[in-house]
Write a protein that holds these residues in place. Structure first.
Motif, short mmCIF file in Angstrom:
data_model
loop_
_atom_site.label_atom_id
_atom_site.label_comp_id
_atom_site.label_asym_id
_atom_site.label_seq_id
_atom_site.Cartn_x
_atom_site.Cartn_y
_atom_site.Cartn_z
N PRO A 146 1.59 8.95 -5.05
CA PRO A 146 0.68 7.90 -4.58
C PRO A 146 -0.13 7.29 -5.73
O PRO A 146 -0.47 7.99 -6.69
N GLN A 200 1.02 12.48 1.44
CA GLN A 200 0.85 11.39 2.41
C GLN A 200 -0.62 11.23 2.83
O GLN A 200 -1.00 10.19 3.37
N LEU A 209 0.82 -1.22 0.00
CA LEU A 209 0.00 0.00 0.00
C LEU A 209 0.85 1.27 0.00
O LEU A 209 0.35 2.36 -0.25
N GLU A 210 2.10 1.13 0.33
CA GLU A 210 2.93 2.31 0.53
C GLU A 210 3.46 2.88 -0.79
O GLU A 210 3.56 2.16 -1.79
N THR A 211 3.79 4.14 -0.74
CA THR A 211 4.31 4.81 -1.94
C THR A 211 5.83 4.89 -1.86
O THR A 211 6.36 5.45 -0.89
N THR A 223 -7.70 5.63 -4.12
CA THR A 223 -6.39 5.32 -3.52
C THR A 223 -6.18 3.81 -3.46
O THR A 223 -7.13 3.02 -3.60
N ALA A 224 -4.92 3.41 -3.22
CA ALA A 224 -4.59 1.98 -3.17
C ALA A 224 -5.41 1.26 -2.09
O ALA A 224 -5.84 0.12 -2.28
N SER A 225 -5.64 1.93 -0.96
CA SER A 225 -6.41 1.30 0.13
C SER A 225 -7.84 1.00 -0.31
O SER A 225 -8.41 -0.03 0.06
N GLY A 277 -4.87 9.68 6.77
CA GLY A 277 -4.88 9.09 5.44
C GLY A 277 -5.74 7.84 5.39
O GLY A 277 -6.43 7.50 6.36
N LEU A 337 -2.86 10.73 0.87
CA LEU A 337 -3.45 9.80 -0.10
C LEU A 337 -2.87 8.40 0.00
O LEU A 337 -3.17 7.54 -0.82
N THR A 338 -2.04 8.15 0.98
CA THR A 338 -1.39 6.84 1.04
C THR A 338 -1.11 6.46 2.49
O THR A 338 -1.33 7.26 3.40
N THR A 339 -0.64 5.24 2.68
CA THR A 339 -0.18 4.85 4.03
C THR A 339 1.33 5.07 4.07
O THR A 339 1.98 5.01 3.03
#
Lengths: 77, 511
Positions: A41, B222, A33-35, A49-51, B70, B224-226
Motif C-alpha cells: 500500500p 488491506q 486509491l487501490e493497491t 495512506t493514499a486516502s 480500512g 491500509l488501503t481500499t
C-alpha cells in the motif's frame, strides 16, 4: 452564490471547485486509491495512506481557491 | 467506581450551571431563544457548528468503520468539509440576510414564505423531523456504550445521564447557551480525543505512527488501503461516500446555524476555519485513531474472538474500540476524562439537533399551521416542551432500531436531510423554482427513500437499485423539482423582489 455567478472571477472560482470534485471522483473511480496486486500500500512518510493524502490535497485546493477568491474578489467582502 | 461517578456528576453540574446562567441572561424572546438573537460571531459560530456536527459518531462510529474496513470511509469527511464550507460560502449569506430582513426564525419558514405554501411548510417540517429525531437518540445511546465499556454499567445509565443534561441545557439555555456551551464541550472533546491519541501512541505503539503502519502491514495490508479487508469500499462506494459527504450543506441543524450569524463578514471568515481547523486537523485525529492506532494495538481478528466470547459481534465492539483500548491501556482517571469528551461530543450535537427540532415543531408546525396568532411567549413555551417529547420519541426509535451508528448516519439520516436540498437551493438561488415543484420534488424524494429503505426482499434494496440511498432519491427529487417548476407558472414579481432583489441590495449595503 448568485453574486459569485455574476462575474468572471466568481465563475472561475466555481469552475475550480467543480473541477476538483470531478477530478477526485475520477481518481477514485479509476482505482487511484487501490493497491495493485503484489505491491505494498502507498504510504507517505511511512504512515499517511493514499486516502488521507488524496483528501488533504483536495482540502488544500479548496482552501487556496477560497483564500484567493473571498479575500480579493468576493463582491460582499 | 466512586471516582467515575463523582467526576461525571461534577461535569454534568458545570453544564447545568451554564444553562441556568444562560436562562438568567436571556432576553426571553422567541428570537433570542431560537436564534441567539442573531448575535453569534465567527469564533463562537465555528465551535458551535463544528461540535454540532462532531457527535459521539466521531469517537465511535467513524473510527469503528475505519477500524473494520480500512481508510476508504474517510472520504465522507473530505466531502463533508467541502459541503459545510459550501453552505457558508454559497447559501449562508442569502439565507442569513433573508431571515434577518423578514424576521424568519426557521429555514422552513423562509422556504414556506418563498414558495407561498403552508403545504410545503408541513411537508418540509415533517420530513426533517422524521430524519433528525432518530439521530438525536443515537447520541445518548453512543454515550451509553462508552459508559458500558468504561464501567460495565448497562447502556441505559449513560443514556439517561446524557438525556438529563440535554434536556436541562436546551430547556433553560436556548440557542445562545447551546452555542456557548459548545465551546466548553468542544475544548473537553478535543483535549480528550487528541490527548488520548498522543498518549496511546506513545504508550502502546512502538515506533509511533510509522510503527503502527508497519504492524498493520504484518497483520493485513488491506487495512491500509481500499477496498479494505472485507472488500467493502469499492471505488464506486468510496465515490458515493464522498458525494454523500458533499451534501452536508443540507443538514438542517447546520443550516439553521447560518441564521444566527451577527453579520455578513462571518461568511467570509468561517470557511477558513472549516478547511484549516476542521479538515486538516480535527478530523485527522479520529482518522488516525481508527485506521492506524486502534487496529495496530488490538487487531480486528483479536477483537472478533473477544466479541464472540462475550456474546457480542465484531461490528458492535468496533464501534467502541477506541473507548475499549483507552480503558485497558491508559489509567482509569484518563478513561473517565475521555468519557467526558464523548459526553461533550454527544451533548453538543444532540443539543443543536434538539433546538432545531423544537424550533421546527413550535414555529413551523404549531404556529405555522395550527395557531398563526400565537404570541412570542407561547412559541417559546411550545419549543421548550417539545424538547421533552422529541427526546422521548428519539430514544424510543433508537432503542427499537439498534442499527450501527455509522451506517445510520450515512444511510438514513443524511439521505433524509438531503431531500429538502433542491427546494432549499432552488428557493434561495433560482427565481424560476415554484411551489408545485418544491412540494412535488420533496414529497417524491421522501416517499421514494422511505420505500427504498423499507422494502428489501432478500436484504437487497431493489427500489434503490442497490445504490447508496441518496443517489437515486435525490436525483429523482431534483428532476421532479426542476420539471414541475418549469411546467407551472413562475412565482410573482413580489416574490422576486422580496426574496432576490431586496436580499442582493441588503448584502451589498450591510456593513
Amino acid at each position: 452564490m448568485r453574486e459569485i455567478m455574476g462575474h468572471t472571477a466568481g465563475r472561475v472560482y466555481l469552475a475550480v471547485l467543480l473541477l476538483s470534485i470531478v477530478a477526485m471522483v475520477a481518481f477514485i473511480v479509476t482505482g487511484g486509491l487501490e493497491t495493485p496486486a503484489g505491491e505494498e500500500p502507498f504510504l507517505l512518510f511511512g504512515w499517511m495512506t493514499a486516502s488521507l493524502v488524496a483528501g488533504a490535497v483536495f482540502v488544500i485546493v479548496w482552501l487556496i481557491a477560497y483564500l484567493i477568491y473571498f479575500f480579493r474578489f468576493w463582491p460582499y467582502r | 467506581m466512586g471516582f467515575e461517578i463523582i467526576s461525571l456528576t461534577a461535569f454534568g453540574l458545570i453544564i447545568i450551571a451554564l444553562a441556568a446562567y444562560g436562562y438568567k441572561i436571556s432576553a426571553k424572546t422567541a428570537e433570542d431563544y431560537m436564534l441567539a438573537g442573531r448575535t453569534i460571531g465567527v469564533v463562537v459560530m465555528f465551535f458551535f457548528v463544528l461540535f454540532a456536527i462532531s457527535s459521539s459518531w466521531t469517537f465511535y462510529g467513524f473510527p469503528g468503520m475505519l477500524y473494520l474496513h480500512g481508510p476508504g470511509y474517510v472520504f465522507f469527511i473530505w466531502g463533508s468539509v467541502a459541503g459545510f464550507a459550501a453552505l457558508y460560502m454559497f447559501l449562508g449569506p442569502r439565507l442569513w440576510a433573508l431571515a434577518k430582513i423578514n424576521r424568519f426564525l426557521s429555514p422552513v419558514e423562509a422556504l414556506a414564505e418563498r414558495y407561498e405554501s403552508k403545504g410545503l411548510r408541513m411537508v418540509l417540517a415533517l420530513s426533517i423531523l422524521a430524519f433528525i429525531v432518530p439521530y438525536v437518540g443515537i447520541q445518548p445511546l453512543g454515550v451509553g456504550a462508552g459508559f458500558q465499556a468504561l464501567t460495565g454499567l448497562p447502556t441505559i445509565w449513560g443514556a439517561t445521564y446524557t438525556v438529563i443534561l440535554l434536556v436541562v441545557l436546551v430547556l433553560l439555555g436556548g440557542m445562545r447557551i447551546v452555542a456557548w456551551v459548545n465551546i466548553f464541550l468542544g475544548a473537553v472533546y478535543v483535549t480528550a480525543l487528541l490527548g488520548s491519541l498522543i498518549w496511546i501512541v506513545q504508550a502502546a505503539v512502538p515506533g509511533g505512527l510509522p510503527g503502527a503502519a508497519e504492524r498493520l502491514m504484518e497483520i493485513d495490508p488491506q487495512l491500509l488501503t481500499t477496498p479494505g479487508p472485507f472488500g467493502e469500499f469499492s471505488p464506486v462506494l468510496v465515490a458515493g461516500t464522498f458525494v454523500v459527504g458533499l451534501l452536508a450543506f443540507s443538514w438542517p441543524h447546520v443550516v439553521i446555524g447560518a441564521m444566527t450569524a451577527r453579520d455578513k463578514h462571518l461568511f467570509k471568515w468561517f470557511p477558513l476555519l472549516v478547511f484549516v481547523f476542521g479538515g486538516l486537523f480535527f478530523y485527522i485525529i479520529p482518522f488516525i485513531w481508527g485506521s492506524l492506532a486502534a487496529p495496530s494495538i488490538l487487531p480486528p481478528a483479536e477483537l472478533a474472538e473477544q466479541a464472540a466470547a462475550a456474546g457480542s459481534t465484531l461490528e458492535i465492539e468496533a464501534d467502541r474500540v477506541v473507548q475499549t483500548i483507552i480503558t485497558r491501556r491508559l489509567p482509569g482517571w484518563f478513561g473517565v476524562f475521555v468519557l467526558m469528551g464523548v459526553v461533550a461530543a454527544a451533548v453538543s450535537t444532540a443539543a443543536v439537533q434538539l433546538m432545531t427540532s423544537s424550533i421546527i415543531v413550535a414555529r413551523d408546525v404549531v404556529q405555522g399551521i395550527f395557531k398563526p396568532d400565537a404570541s412570542d411567549k407561547q412559541i417559546t413555551t411550545w419549543a421548550r416542551w417539545s424538547v421533552i417529547v422529541i427526546v422521548v420519541l428519539s430514544l424510543t426509535v433508537s432503542i427499537i432500531d439498534t442499527g450501527l451508528m455509522a451506517l445510520y448516519l450515512t444511510d438514513v439520516s443524511i439521505p433524509g436531510f438531503a431531500q429538502w436540498a433542491p427546494a432549499l437551493v432552488g428557493g434561495l438561488l433560482w427565481k424560476r423554482g415554484t411551489r408545485e415543484g418544491a412540494i412535488a420534488g420533496t414529497a417524491v424524494g421522501v416517499i421514494y427513500l422511505a420505500l427504498g429503505l423499507l422494502i428489501t426482499p432478500g436484504g437487497s434494496r431493489v427500489l434503490l437499485l442497490d445504490l447508496h440511498p441518496i443517489v437515486p432519491t435525490l436525483l429523482v427529487n431534483l428532476i421532479v423539482y426542476v420539471v414541475v417548476s418549469l411546467l407551472t407558472p413562475e412565482p410573482s414579481e413580489e416574490i422576486h423582489t422580496q426574496f432576490f432583489d431586496e436580499v442582493d441590495e441588503f448584502l451589498r449595503s450591510e456593513s
